[in-house]
Motif scaffolding. Structure first.
Motif, mmCIF file in Angstrom:
data_model
loop_
_atom_site.group_PDB
_atom_site.id
_atom_site.type_symbol
_atom_site.label_atom_id
_atom_site.label_comp_id
_atom_site.label_asym_id
_atom_site.label_seq_id
_atom_site.Cartn_x
_atom_site.Cartn_y
_atom_site.Cartn_z
ATOM 1 N N SER A 269 -0.544 -0.084 6.497
ATOM 2 C CA SER A 269 -1.012 -1.458 6.327
ATOM 3 C C SER A 269 -1.904 -1.873 7.487
ATOM 4 C CB SER A 269 0.178 -2.417 6.216
ATOM 5 O OG SER A 269 1.005 -2.354 7.356
ATOM 6 N N PHE B 47 -7.762 7.721 3.127
ATOM 7 C CA PHE B 47 -8.040 6.313 3.398
ATOM 8 C C PHE B 47 -9.495 5.982 3.062
ATOM 9 C CE2 PHE B 47 -9.548 3.121 6.514
ATOM 10 C CZ PHE B 47 -8.748 2.042 6.162
ATOM 11 N N VAL C 156 0.812 -1.220 0.000
ATOM 12 C CA VAL C 156 0.000 0.000 0.000
ATOM 13 C C VAL C 156 0.844 1.268 0.000
ATOM 14 C CG1 VAL C 156 -1.916 -1.168 1.134
ATOM 15 C CG2 VAL C 156 -0.235 0.053 2.536
ATOM 16 N N LEU D 258 -10.986 3.358 -0.072
ATOM 17 C CA LEU D 258 -11.463 2.064 0.394
ATOM 18 C C LEU D 258 -12.139 1.223 -0.693
ATOM 19 C CD1 LEU D 258 -12.800 2.552 4.026
ATOM 20 C CD2 LEU D 258 -11.001 1.011 3.253
ATOM 21 N N TYR E 24 -5.648 -0.956 7.045
ATOM 22 C CA TYR E 24 -6.340 -1.829 6.108
ATOM 23 C C TYR E 24 -6.579 -3.220 6.708
ATOM 24 C CZ TYR E 24 -6.105 1.270 2.034
ATOM 25 O OH TYR E 24 -6.303 2.303 1.145
ATOM 26 N N PHE F 14 -9.498 -0.384 -2.871
ATOM 27 C CA PHE F 14 -8.734 -1.393 -2.147
ATOM 28 C C PHE F 14 -9.582 -2.643 -1.908
ATOM 29 C CE2 PHE F 14 -6.715 -3.390 1.482
ATOM 30 C CZ PHE F 14 -5.377 -3.328 1.120
ATOM 31 N N TYR F 15 -10.834 -2.443 -1.547
ATOM 32 C CA TYR F 15 -11.746 -3.567 -1.325
ATOM 33 C C TYR F 15 -11.859 -4.427 -2.578
ATOM 34 C CZ TYR F 15 -16.125 -6.116 -0.611
ATOM 35 O OH TYR F 15 -17.072 -7.112 -0.509
ATOM 36 N N LEU G 56 -2.114 3.624 -0.847
ATOM 37 C CA LEU G 56 -2.980 4.456 -0.027
ATOM 38 C C LEU G 56 -2.812 5.912 -0.432
ATOM 39 C CD1 LEU G 56 -4.837 5.176 2.309
ATOM 40 C CD2 LEU G 56 -2.893 4.900 3.875
#
Length: 354
Positions: free
Chosen positions: A105, A72, A24, A76, A108, A79-80, A43
């Motif tokens: 990290s 962040f 990230v 999301l 997450y 990243f999800y 991120l």
């Protein structure tokens, strides 16, 4: 597993296990050094990372956290989706890492665990992998390595022969391949730039594979290959090795370089590289510049070999190697099979002399 509430693994578990890694960190951090095979889902972008750092130093840690939390939450969904897709593609556990195994990290991992995703955090982050590499380089330096060194003037296709020997199972340490650079002023053309840290990771990985062999085969490289620096102890291994010097005709060498570098397809990069040759004698530079204007790349390479590279090679450190450690191999007029057969015979002869 650390003492925190986040499930984790250490660097050795990662290296010796089967895991999928999501890094990230920012793209710039990732490019400089990352675990091979990992994917980058940053991120922060490079610019955002700089903004968070500036806020931390010039305003307050709380302000930096505020900016970080905002970014962040915005990222999301991306990243999800990355985690969800990776879980469908691979049965291997997923490890999330950042620079030091800290907030990036950790945030997450905590969130994904709460949502039922069994992801892990890498203890110590990428920094722990760097420490592993540095420790292994130190350990490898204590081994009594024996080397057969393949040298010769520019254009004698040293790397080509090493690649073919490697494909046949010979214990080859191909430093140019690890550095992603051919070693000359044109060595970067058509190659992907590689950092010192990534080179060292690949070097450790390869030399671990060669530990069980009684000798290794390497090219007579300089201390620096493009931007990458070879460890001093490895240079010492090279200098104390048995040396095979390849010889070929100027015509063959020039034709090989034309094929290898394809200057007509990389005109801008080629011309830019030539400008860095500041030690050319005036008459050589004038001849090369005139040939370049005519797109006469044969003459460019011919003059560079004859008046620049060959004289420089004759003054390389390999000159101090004892003459009884040098085996000559003239490959002019040979086909590929004949070169390889002759080179193998020289290698076996060099190894027997140890």
């Amino acid at each position: 597993m650390t003492g925190s509430d986040k499930p984790s693994i250490d660097n050795l578990e990662l290296i010796h296990g089967k895991y999928e890694v999501i890094d990230v960190r920012s793209p710039q951090e990732f490019t400089e050094f990352h675990y091979p095979g990992s994917i980058n889902v940053p991120l922060f972008s490079n610019k955002e990372r700089a903004e968070v750092g500036t806020a931390y130093k010039q305003e307050s840690p709380d302000k930096a956290k505020e900016i970080g939390l905002k970014l962040f939450s915005e990222k999301l969904p991306v990243f999800y989706e990355a985690v969800h897709s990776l879980m469908k593609e691979s049965p291997n556990p997923i490890v999330i890492t950042c620079a030091r195994g800290g907030m990036r990290s950790g945030a997450y991992v905590s969130l994904l665990n709460s949502l039922g995703f069994p992801v892990l955090q890498l203890e110590g982050g990428i920094r722990s992998l760097r420490q592993y590499v540095q420790g292994e380089i130190e350990r490898l330096s204590t081994i009594d390595w024996k080397a057969v060194v393949v040298g010769g003037n520019t254009g004698t296709r040293k790397t080509i022969w090493l690649e073919k020997l490697d494909a046949e199972g010979y214990p080859v340490l191909n430093l140019e391949m690890l550095a992603s650079h051919r070693g000359s002023i044109f060595g970067h053309i058509g190659m992907k730039k590689r950092s010192q840290k990534m080179f060292e990771w690949l070097l450790v990985e390869k030399m671990q594979q060669l530990e069980s062999h009684s000798y290794l085969i390497m090219e007579a490289e300089s201390k620096r290959i493009g931007p990458v620096i070879i460890p001093e102890w490895l240079q010492s291994v090279k200098e104390s090795g048995r040396f095979i010097e390849l010889e070929d005709t100027m015509e063959s060498r020039v034709n090989y370089l034309l094929k290898e570098y394809e200057p007509e397809l990389n005109e801008e990069a080629f011309a830019e590289a030539l400008q860095k040759l500041t030690r050319l004698k005036p008459y050589t530079k004038e001849a090369v510049d005139q040939a370049l204007l005519r797109n006469d790349y044969y003459t460019v390479f011919y003059r560079l070999l004859e008046e620049y590279y060959d004289p420089r090679y004759s003054h390389k450190p390999e000159d101090h190697i004892e003459k009884n450690n040098v085996l000559k191999l003239n490959i002019s007029g040979m086909n590929e099979k004949e070169v390889l057969t002759s080179l193998k015979n020289k290698i076996h002869s060099a190894v027997r002399k140890e």
